[in-house]
Structure formats: structure tokens, C-alpha cells
Write an enzyme that holds these catalytic residues in place. Structure first.
Site, PDB file in Angstrom:
ATOM      1  N   ARG A  40       0.823  -1.218   0.000  1.00 48.60           N
ATOM      2  CA  ARG A  40       0.000   0.000   0.000  1.00 48.60           C
ATOM      3  C   ARG A  40       0.858   1.270   0.000  1.00 48.60           C
ATOM      4  NH1 ARG A  40      -4.925  -1.920   4.011  1.00 48.60           N
ATOM      5  NH2 ARG A  40      -6.281  -2.537   2.306  1.00 48.60           N
ATOM      6  N   LYS A 208     -15.375 -14.256   6.722  1.00 49.76           N
ATOM      7  CA  LYS A 208     -16.774 -14.115   7.160  1.00 49.76           C
ATOM      8  C   LYS A 208     -17.793 -14.044   6.040  1.00 49.76           C
ATOM      9  CE  LYS A 208     -17.089 -11.884  11.655  1.00 49.76           C
ATOM     10  NZ  LYS A 208     -17.249 -10.556  12.255  1.00 49.76           N
ATOM     11  N   GLY A 361      -7.122  -7.014   1.250  1.00 46.19           N
ATOM     12  CA  GLY A 361      -5.802  -6.888   1.858  1.00 46.19           C
ATOM     13  C   GLY A 361      -5.078  -8.216   1.966  1.00 46.19           C
ATOM     14  N   GLY A 385     -12.605  -3.933   1.312  1.00 44.02           N
ATOM     15  CA  GLY A 385     -13.994  -3.500   1.464  1.00 44.02           C
ATOM     16  C   GLY A 385     -14.413  -2.529   0.375  1.00 44.02           C
TER      17      GLY A 385
HETATM   18  P1  ADP Z   1      -9.302 -10.142   2.381  1.00 44.31           P
HETATM   19  O1  ADP Z   1      -8.468  -9.323   3.348  1.00 44.31           O
HETATM   20  O2  ADP Z   1      -8.525 -10.551   1.180  1.00 44.31           O
HETATM   21  O3  ADP Z   1     -10.596  -9.456   2.066  1.00 44.31           O
HETATM   22  P2  ADP Z   1     -10.440 -11.677   4.536  1.00 44.31           P
HETATM   23  O4  ADP Z   1      -9.948 -10.658   5.495  1.00 44.31           O
HETATM   24  O5  ADP Z   1     -11.888 -11.791   4.321  1.00 44.31           O
HETATM   25  O6  ADP Z   1      -9.683 -11.510   3.120  1.00 44.31           O
HETATM   26  O7  ADP Z   1      -9.969 -13.120   5.020  1.00 44.31           O
HETATM   27  C1  ADP Z   1      -8.627 -13.469   5.133  1.00 44.31           C
HETATM   28  C2  ADP Z   1      -8.421 -14.447   6.247  1.00 44.31           C
HETATM   29  O8  ADP Z   1      -9.261 -15.571   6.128  1.00 44.31           O
HETATM   30  C3  ADP Z   1      -6.999 -14.959   6.228  1.00 44.31           C
HETATM   31  O9  ADP Z   1      -6.291 -14.434   7.323  1.00 44.31           O
HETATM   32  C4  ADP Z   1      -7.169 -16.487   6.308  1.00 44.31           C
HETATM   33  O10 ADP Z   1      -6.298 -17.094   7.247  1.00 44.31           O
HETATM   34  C5  ADP Z   1      -8.608 -16.629   6.758  1.00 44.31           C
HETATM   35  N1  ADP Z   1      -9.135 -17.936   6.345  1.00 44.31           N
HETATM   36  C6  ADP Z   1      -9.203 -18.445   5.105  1.00 44.31           C
HETATM   37  N2  ADP Z   1      -9.669 -19.711   5.136  1.00 44.31           N
HETATM   38  C7  ADP Z   1      -9.904 -20.012   6.414  1.00 44.31           C
HETATM   39  C8  ADP Z   1     -10.369 -21.184   7.091  1.00 44.31           C
HETATM   40  N3  ADP Z   1     -10.689 -22.289   6.429  1.00 44.31           N
HETATM   41  N4  ADP Z   1     -10.476 -21.141   8.430  1.00 44.31           N
HETATM   42  C9  ADP Z   1     -10.141 -20.020   9.108  1.00 44.31           C
HETATM   43  N5  ADP Z   1      -9.703 -18.887   8.537  1.00 44.31           N
HETATM   44  C10 ADP Z   1      -9.571 -18.878   7.206  1.00 44.31           C
HETATM   45 MG    MG Z   2      -8.655  -9.006   5.499  1.00 41.69          MG
END
Ligand code: ADP
Ligand code: MG
Length: 404
Positions: A40, A208, A361, A385
Site C-alpha cells: 500500500r 466471514k 488486503g 472493502g
Molecule cells: P481479504 O483481506 O482478502 O478481504 P479476509 O480478510 O476476508 O480476506 O480473510 C482473510 C483471512 O481468512 C486470512 O487471514 C485467512 O487465514 C482466513 N481464512 C481463510 N480460510 C480459512 C479457514 N478455512 N479457516 C479459518 N480462517 C480462514
Molecule cells: Mg482481510
């Protein structure tokens, strides 16, 4: 859209003027307080450099982490100031406060082409306050750092979906312009949002379901395939009747997931096998299992090899790809294969002519930490987001305010 851009500001002339820039320096830090992924910061440099070259007196502002309205040295922007100094090859001073005496003195003392950074705007509770008067008061203090004839450049794409003081309210007080990064992000994402070449394949993962429900609902009718992996797939699998054991699960979302699968049927593509783990640990015992095979008390931390193959196949013919959210806990080497495999499939599709965008991120960080080629994707967004809300068709407050 009648948004003025950085180019307009440079054409007007910035020599000797104070320009307040909202950047996104919300980078991940390790326990030693070192930046683990400077993506970033790097993405923010073009705007800053252009202002420096134009002779502006640049005052940067940003947030880091969630200090919740209190001064907390753990969330100081000091590592960012250091990284900026190195990259810009000039000293970037960090003020000891946000809008206090030190920030004002340093801003007054800037010469043409100088760059400074004020402390984490989230050290001040008014940054994220719901009370408009409080935000306005804080915005007035921020704007006063620019003296007469100042300007505001909005370049923190990762925060434009937030109506926070340094993103939104301050724009109302100063002549405002979209920075190079915000401009580039929006024009690139617009290509995906407005008229994606088909087949259009979206890959969603991460933790989530509730965070991403909006985007699932908005994109499902537009996509040829909506691939779901990562922590959010277990709520869908539970909705299909599988026992996901201790995997991430949002019970209150099971019904919603059922409805989504009924409505969009084949468009929603779920894993067909999983990697089960004995515990949430990088050294956990692990094995490949089918959807009903997670041992009692275990959890799934990644998608399995057959799922990677299935997702690969769907991606191979795609002409437009949007990816948000890792397929598993890629931070643990044992559970990184799903994310890596799917990312490699996207890189391959891109080489074959697909337009691919990564938003989020952790997704962007996974590309770099897994040693994949960033240039293998058409665009890696700095906003998670923000990119999701843009694709959902929501109005981003930090962009809307620039139109006025
Ligand atoms: P982004 O930042 O790309 O939008 P998120 O913040 O929604 O992604 O999610 C990223 C996190 O989700 C990572 O830290 C990863 O470890 C977690 N994650 C992915 N798969 C699983 C899983 N099966 N169980 C628990 N956590 C998970
Ligand atoms: Mg994230």
C-alpha cells in the site's frame, strides 16, 4: 462524474501550496513492529512524487490498525515515515501528534517539495465518530494544516468506502481532487463492474460470510460462476447438510446460504474436498478429506486438491475474473496450497487473455507472500472493502464527496 483529479491540481499549479493528502498506509506489521507487506505504501508513491515534483508542501495523513481513538505507540506511523523516507529518497518527518502543536509547527515549516506525515488519524476519536459536529471540528483542524490556498487530495482507496473525517468531511472544506491511485482503482474496477467480458468468474474466500453477503447477492446474477472457498464456504457446506465440525461457521447465516443456493443454483461453486486439521496451528496434523470426512473435533483450514482442479477448470475459460479472499489459512504453509493453486489458475487465465482483478488486503498479501508474480494479474487493488462495495454498485462516500 465531475471529479477533479491530481492532474487538474498540477495544471492549476501547486508550487508553494500546502496539499493535504489522505493515503492508505494501513500495512501489516509483525510483532517487532516491522512492515511485512509494503504494497500500500508503494501504491501511494506516484501521487506523492507528482506533488513533490510540482513543488507542493505535502502533508500526508493516514490510519494504521485500530487504536480506537487513543494514542497508542503500537500503532504509530513511525515505520511508515521511515519506509517513505527510503522510497522517496528524502526525509519524511513524522509529527508527534495528529493536529496538535507539533503537526502545525512542522506544517508551517515545510519548504516547497517537502513531505511530512501527521500521526495516525485514528489516535483521535473524532476520526471515526458518528457525530457529524465532532467530525466537522476535527476536519477543520486538519484543513487548517494547509494554511491559505491549500488543497486536499484523496488517494486512500482502501478507505473511500468510509465516511470518516480524513476521507470525507475534510473534502468539504478544501478544494478536492482524486489522487492517482484512487483514479486508477476506480477506472479499473469500473471495467469489471459495468461490462465484464463473459465468462465472468468471481472467486470469494476469506473469513466471514456476513461481510461478503452483499457482494454475493449483487454478483451472483451477473456471473457465470461464483466460486466460494475459504472460511466462508463452511457455512454453505453446513447449509447443504455437511458436518463441518470445528471449521469456521456462522450459524445465523445458514438459512441465508440455503436461499442463495436455491436462487442461484449452479452459479455457486463450492469445494468438493477439504484439508482437515487437528487444530488451528501451523504444525497441526492434517489430511485430505471429502466433505463429510472431517474427523470429530477437527476443522478444515483449506480446500483440497480436487477442489483446486475444479476451480481451475472453471477459471480456465474465464474472460473476466475477480478474486477476494484466500481459499484457506495461507499464513500456515501446510494450508496454503488451495490459495496458491487457485491464484496460479488465475495467472494462467490472465496469460490467456482474461482480465483479472484481485481485491482484499489478505488476498493481495497472499499473492506476494506465496511468491506469485504480481504482474500475473491485470490489477491488484489496494482496497478490500472498498473494491467489494464498488462492485456491489454501492456509492462510495469518499468518492461521492469529490464529485461535489
Ligand atoms: P481479504 O483481506 O482478502 O478481504 P479476509 O480478510 O476476508 O480476506 O480473510 C482473510 C483471512 O481468512 C486470512 O487471514 C485467512 O487465514 C482466513 N481464512 C481463510 N480460510 C480459512 C479457514 N478455512 N479457516 C479459518 N480462517 C480462514
Ligand atoms: Mg482481510
Amino acid at each position: 462524474m465531475t471529479v477533479k483529479t491530481l492532474k487538474d491540481l498540477l495544471d492549476e499549479g501547486v508550487t508553494g501550496r500546502h496539499v493535504l493528502v489522505r493515503s492508505d498506509f494501513n500495512v501489516p506489521l509483525n510483532d517487532a513492529g516491522e512492515i511485512t507487506d509494503p504494497g500500500r505504501i508503494d501504491a501511494s508513491l506516484p501521487t506523492i512524487k507528482a506533488l513533490v515534483d510540482g513543488g507542493a508542501r505535502v502533508v500526508l495523513m493516514a490510519h494504521l490498525g485500530r487504536p480506537k481513538g487513543e494514542v497508542n505507540p503500537k500503532f504509530s506511523l513511525a515505520p511508515v515515515a521511515e519506509a517513505l523516507s527510503e522510497r522517496l529518497d528524502q526525509y519524511v518527518a513524522l509529527a508527534g501528534d495528529v493536529v496538535g502543536e507539533d503537526a502545525h509547527e512542522r506544517a508551517n515549516g515545510l519548504n516547497d517539495g517537502d513531505v511530512m506525515l501527521i500521526e495516525n488519524v485514528r489516535f483521535d476519536p473524532r476520526e471515526t465518530s458518528k457525530d457529524e459536529e465532532q467530525r466537522k471540528e476535527f476536519a477543520t483542524q486538519l484543513a487548517s494544516l494547509t494554511g491559505d490556498n491549500g488543497a486536499f487530495v484523496s488517494d486512500g482507496f482502501g478507505v473511500v468506502h468510509r465516511a470518516q473525517t480524513s476521507v470525507y468531511d475534510v473534502a468539504k472544506l478544501l478544494p478536492h481532487y482524486a489522487g492517482q491511485l484512487v483514479n486508477k482503482e476506480i477506472s479499473t474496477l469500473a471495467k469489471v463492474a459495468e461490462n465484464p467480458d463473459k465468462p465472468y468468474v468471481v472467486v470469494l474466500g476469506g473469513s466471514k460470510v456476513s461481510d461478503k453477503l452483499g457482494v454475493i447477492k449483487a454478483l451472483a446474477p451477473k456471473t457465470d460462476a461464483l466460486i466460494i472457498g475459504g472460511g466462508m464456504c463452511y457455512t454453505f457446506l453446513a447449509a447443504q447438510g455437511h458436518n463441518v465440525q470445528k471449521s469456521l461457521l456462522q450459524e445465523d447465516m445458514i438459512d441465508t446460504c440455503k436461499q442463495l443456493m436455491e436462487t442461484y443454483g449452479d452459479a455457486i461453486v463450492l469445494p468438493v474436498d477439504l484439508i482437515a486439521a487437528s487444530e488451528f496451528d501451523k504444525n497441526a496434523e492434517s489430511k485430505v478429506v471429502d466433505l463429510d470426512g472431517i474427523p470429530e473435533g477437527w476443522m478444515s483450514l483449506d480446500i483440497g486438491p480436487k477442489s483446486v482442479e475444479l476451480f481451475e477448470e472453471r477459471l480456465s475459460s474465464a474472460k473476466t475474473i475477480f478474486w477476494n479472499g484466500p481459499m484457506g489459512v495461507f499464513e500456515f504453509e501446510k494450508f496454503a496450497a488451495g490459495t496458491k493453486g487457485v491464484a496460479e489458475a488465475m495467472i494462467k487465465a490472465t496469460a490467456n487473455g482474461a482480465f483479472s482483478v484481485v481485491g482484499g488486503g489478505d488476498s493481495a498479501a497472499s499473492v506476494r507472500t506465496l511468491g506469485l508474480d504480481e504482474d500475473g494479474f491485470s490489477h491488484i487493488s489496494t482496497g478490500g472493502g472498498a473494491s467489494l462495495e464498488f462492485l456491489e454498485g454501492k456509492k462510495l462516500p469518499g468518492v461521492a464527496v469529490l464529485e461535489a
